[in-house]
Design a protein around this motif. Structure first.
Motif, PDB file in Angstrom:
ATOM      1  N   SER A  38       0.857  -1.186   0.000  1.00 29.42           N
ATOM      2  CA  SER A  38       0.000   0.000   0.000  1.00 29.42           C
ATOM      3  C   SER A  38       0.889   1.231   0.000  1.00 29.42           C
ATOM      4  N   LEU A  39       0.562   2.134  -0.889  1.00 31.75           N
ATOM      5  CA  LEU A  39       1.271   3.394  -1.014  1.00 31.75           C
ATOM      6  C   LEU A  39       0.218   4.477  -1.142  1.00 31.75           C
ATOM      7  N   PRO A  40       0.194   5.409  -0.221  1.00 29.58           N
ATOM      8  CA  PRO A  40      -0.808   6.458  -0.336  1.00 29.58           C
ATOM      9  C   PRO A  40      -0.558   7.293  -1.592  1.00 29.58           C
ATOM     10  N   LEU A  41      -1.603   7.424  -2.389  1.00 25.14           N
ATOM     11  CA  LEU A  41      -1.443   8.155  -3.647  1.00 25.14           C
ATOM     12  C   LEU A  41      -1.281   9.654  -3.410  1.00 25.14           C
ATOM     13  N   PHE A  42      -2.095  10.197  -2.545  1.00 22.05           N
ATOM     14  CA  PHE A  42      -2.050  11.643  -2.346  1.00 22.05           C
ATOM     15  C   PHE A  42      -1.327  12.041  -1.054  1.00 22.05           C
ATOM     16  N   LEU A  43      -0.945  11.082  -0.252  1.00 28.33           N
ATOM     17  CA  LEU A  43      -0.213  11.281   0.995  1.00 28.33           C
ATOM     18  C   LEU A  43      -0.946  12.187   1.992  1.00 28.33           C
ATOM     19  N   ARG A  44      -2.240  12.322   1.823  1.00 28.47           N
ATOM     20  CA  ARG A  44      -3.014  13.180   2.733  1.00 28.47           C
ATOM     21  C   ARG A  44      -3.034  12.615   4.150  1.00 28.47           C
ATOM     22  N   GLU A  45      -3.277  11.332   4.230  1.00 29.28           N
ATOM     23  CA  GLU A  45      -3.365  10.699   5.552  1.00 29.28           C
ATOM     24  C   GLU A  45      -2.025  10.789   6.278  1.00 29.28           C
ATOM     25  N   ALA A  46      -0.942  10.524   5.545  1.00 30.35           N
ATOM     26  CA  ALA A  46       0.381  10.558   6.162  1.00 30.35           C
ATOM     27  C   ALA A  46       0.749  11.983   6.585  1.00 30.35           C
ATOM     28  N   ARG A  47       0.446  12.945   5.728  1.00 30.29           N
ATOM     29  CA  ARG A  47       0.738  14.335   6.090  1.00 30.29           C
ATOM     30  C   ARG A  47      -0.089  14.782   7.289  1.00 30.29           C
ATOM     31  N   GLY A  48      -1.336  14.348   7.317  1.00 31.86           N
ATOM     32  CA  GLY A  48      -2.201  14.682   8.450  1.00 31.86           C
ATOM     33  C   GLY A  48      -1.680  14.091   9.745  1.00 31.86           C
ATOM     34  N   ALA A  49      -1.233  12.844   9.717  1.00 33.57           N
ATOM     35  CA  ALA A  49      -0.674  12.211  10.910  1.00 33.57           C
ATOM     36  C   ALA A  49       0.620  12.900  11.329  1.00 33.57           C
ATOM     37  N   TRP A  50       1.437  13.289  10.351  1.00 36.90           N
ATOM     38  CA  TRP A  50       2.685  13.983  10.643  1.00 36.90           C
ATOM     39  C   TRP A  50       2.412  15.344  11.298  1.00 36.90           C
ATOM     40  N   LYS A  51       1.458  16.099  10.733  1.00 35.49           N
ATOM     41  CA  LYS A  51       1.096  17.405  11.312  1.00 35.49           C
ATOM     42  C   LYS A  51       0.500  17.227  12.711  1.00 35.49           C
ATOM     43  N   ALA A  52      -0.312  16.186  12.901  1.00 35.78           N
ATOM     44  CA  ALA A  52      -0.894  15.935  14.226  1.00 35.78           C
ATOM     45  C   ALA A  52       0.204  15.628  15.240  1.00 35.78           C
ATOM     46  N   SER A  53       1.213  14.860  14.833  1.00 36.55           N
ATOM     47  CA  SER A  53       2.307  14.555  15.760  1.00 36.55           C
ATOM     48  C   SER A  53       3.113  15.814  16.076  1.00 36.55           C
ATOM     49  N   LEU A  54       3.316  16.704  15.077  1.00 31.71           N
ATOM     50  CA  LEU A  54       4.013  17.966  15.342  1.00 31.71           C
ATOM     51  C   LEU A  54       3.220  18.839  16.314  1.00 31.71           C
TER      52      LEU A  54
END
Length: 156
Positions: A38-54
């Protein structure tokens, strides 16, 4: 942000020594293998999780700063109280010396016959009140000094 690779497998083959009473057909013929990428196509979920952790890290830093500021304020308040009580003790020591002079003067006047027992008792009563108040202030000053150590976390 990274791709996920999952390998799943279940190798079921013939030849298991099972009792004759039990019949598990899935043990005889089914083999299962799986590979999942699985590779996120738009990386929205990953960016959202990264911003939430920041944001969580920032929130923790702010909480830590707030706690440090609260401790610093508590120490400063205890220090101010101790300093104020130190000044009060100094003033009351002067007041005690003045009260002792007034009492000894009144005692001298009483001995030569210019004063009454009532005035002498009144001066003595004031002297005792000042001594009691001075002892209370000294105790409060010592407690405030210990409060500084406690607020700083050096006493338990």
């Amino acid at each position: 942000l990274y791709p996920k690779l999952s390998l799943k497998g279940s190798l079921l083959s013939k030849g298991y020594a099972l009792p004759a009473e039990t019949s598990y057909p899935y043990l005889e013929e089914n083999n299962k293998f799986g590979l999942e990428l699985s590779l996120p196509l738009f990386l929205r979920e990953a960016r959202g999780a990264w911003k939430a952790s920041l944001l969580k890290i920032r929130e923790n830093r702010l909480d830590q700063n707030q706690a440090a500021l609260g401790i610093r304020n508590k120490i400063q308040a205890q220090f101010n109280e101790a300093q104020s009580l130190e000044e009060q003790v100094g003033l009351y020591e002067q007041y005690l010396a003045a009260s002792q002079r007034l009492y000894s003067g009144e005692q001298t006047r009483f001995e030569i016959g210019e004063s009454t027992v009532f005035l002498l008792n009144s001066r003595q009563s004031k002297l005792f009140d000042v001594q009691i108040k001075l002892a209370e202030l000294r105790t409060k000053r010592l407690k405030a000094g210990a409060g500084i150590w406690y607020a700083a976390g050096l006493l338990e």
